[in-house]
Write an enzyme that holds these catalytic residues in place. Sequence first.
Site, mmCIF file in Angstrom:
data_model
loop_
_atom_site.group_PDB
_atom_site.id
_atom_site.type_symbol
_atom_site.label_atom_id
_atom_site.label_comp_id
_atom_site.label_asym_id
_atom_site.label_seq_id
_atom_site.Cartn_x
_atom_site.Cartn_y
_atom_site.Cartn_z
ATOM 1 N N ARG A 1 -56.019 18.079 -13.718
ATOM 2 C CA ARG A 1 -57.276 18.099 -13.661
ATOM 3 C C ARG A 1 -58.126 16.979 -12.926
ATOM 4 O O ARG A 1 -59.476 16.695 -12.815
ATOM 5 C CB ARG A 1 -58.279 18.011 -15.228
ATOM 6 N N CYS B 1 -54.646 27.574 -23.187
ATOM 7 C CA CYS B 1 -54.115 27.621 -24.448
ATOM 8 C C CYS B 1 -54.892 26.642 -25.327
ATOM 9 O O CYS B 1 -55.735 25.594 -24.633
ATOM 10 C CB CYS B 1 -52.700 27.433 -24.731
#
Length: 537
Positions: A89, A55
């Site tokens: 990440r 998103c």
Amino acid sequence: MAITEQQLEEILAKYPSKLQKNRKKHIVINDSSCGAQTIEANTRTAPGIITNRGCAYAGCKGVVLGPLKDMVHITHGPIGCAFYTWGARRNKAKSDDPTQNFINYCVSTNMQESDIVFGGEKKLAKVIDEVVENFHPTAITVSATCPVGLIGDDINAVAKAAQERHGIPVLAFSCEGYKGVSQSAGHHIANNGLMDKVIGVGDLEKASGKYPINMLGEYNIGGDSWEIERVLEDIGYEIISVMTGDGSYEKLKNAHVAELNLVQCHRSINYIAEMLEIKYGTPWLKVNFIGVNGTIDSLRNMAQYFGDPELVQRTEDVIARELARIEPLMEQYKKICEGKTAFCFVGGSRGHHYQGLFAELGIDTVLAGYEFAHRDDYEGRQVIPDIKTDADSKNIPELHVEQDPNRFKLKLSPEKMAELKTHIPLSYYAGMHVDMNEGTIMVDDLNHYETEEFIKLLKPDIFASGIKDKYVVQKMGIPAKQIHSYDYSGPYAGFNGAVNFARDVSMGFASPTWNFIVPPWKEEPLLTGSVNEEGVA
């Protein structure tokens, strides 16, 4: 192995007719006889399709803002949103002052039902006060999530009041998840905020080093940035700032003094690159530090830009030294990898960059694509004037910048710029398409169903994937190299990164694991059906 248009039609035939037409625009079989081929991108995913996209909030806070280590990043929303962008990440950071490295913290207002009903502004103000009291950060960011936009919390007003109260920058980003078709919208929102509120607020007027540069779109996943910086600093470059891996507010605010901006991930950071060129006159160079050849080409292009014979010679000396060290290692891994095929579907520019590294190992990429690309990421920036602005793109306010009357300076003469553009990718990206072979496939927003069908048809030996899709691939008995965050490995950038990647891929091929994995559909009967205009048949 190429596929035919008829085979593609058979894959798409399972969709309702309207969706067939939609998805066909997002899939291109590369054919030079067709001239310029167009691919649909940056449009809404069809409802009901299992996509790999994220998103707008994930793109803003999770990708661009999160790696800035001396800022505390507050998620205003439910705890699940904050958790989604907490370290997934593997952005690495180190600091001389450990009290100003907040990379491992997850801060959220943890909105509950009562906050949704009565508003969460007071709760946000309290969290900001607690952050300042406990951490004393250089600056703070506040990122909005979907419910914040829906109930109308004014995070900008809360941030402004907190900034006046505490005397440090408090930056608000209205990056509600629904504000775009993918995380790309969040990248744009973050770029605008950093350019408007951070870059250029520093007092530095001139860099101390000889070749000052910024690295844009490098997020230090698994230590990538550190490997790139090792080589660049060895050659003699002064790195003013990194946007944003192992980056900091303190360095970012002086990014205006660089003489050249390097763009690694085009999609996530090209907005800042363009605005820096308009406001300060600093050109940007498209680079690719993934793979040996990509790294070498990028280093040589940088040296050509500065045009200093001493820098050119130092560049060649470092390249020769690194090649002598890593070539024997790469050759031993190439023996394992040669002749194999790969799918390469990831976000950002990595779906393009890793094709070169695969090729160096003798692996042909037969299918590639992006999660959140725009047409120019596939076809090149020359198509930008032809891209129509849709309603979703209009959700993102444009930041219009002008030449800074005091700091704008042409780094090169117009004649020199024009000459260099004929030799190096200066202020230009050619896109993925030009580097893909005849008969290979480009797919935008590849979904779960298409992933399985293309695997059955093309039978790749390895799938370079993101986090969400790797498990499906592995259950089909195919090694998945997760290059969204590298799982537990890295760096994969630069010379050492190429060796690490070759080692990990070779281990994947050599593992006996895949001989013991039988896809479930080979052992159990499955119900079959089709979806038509009326529903499920």
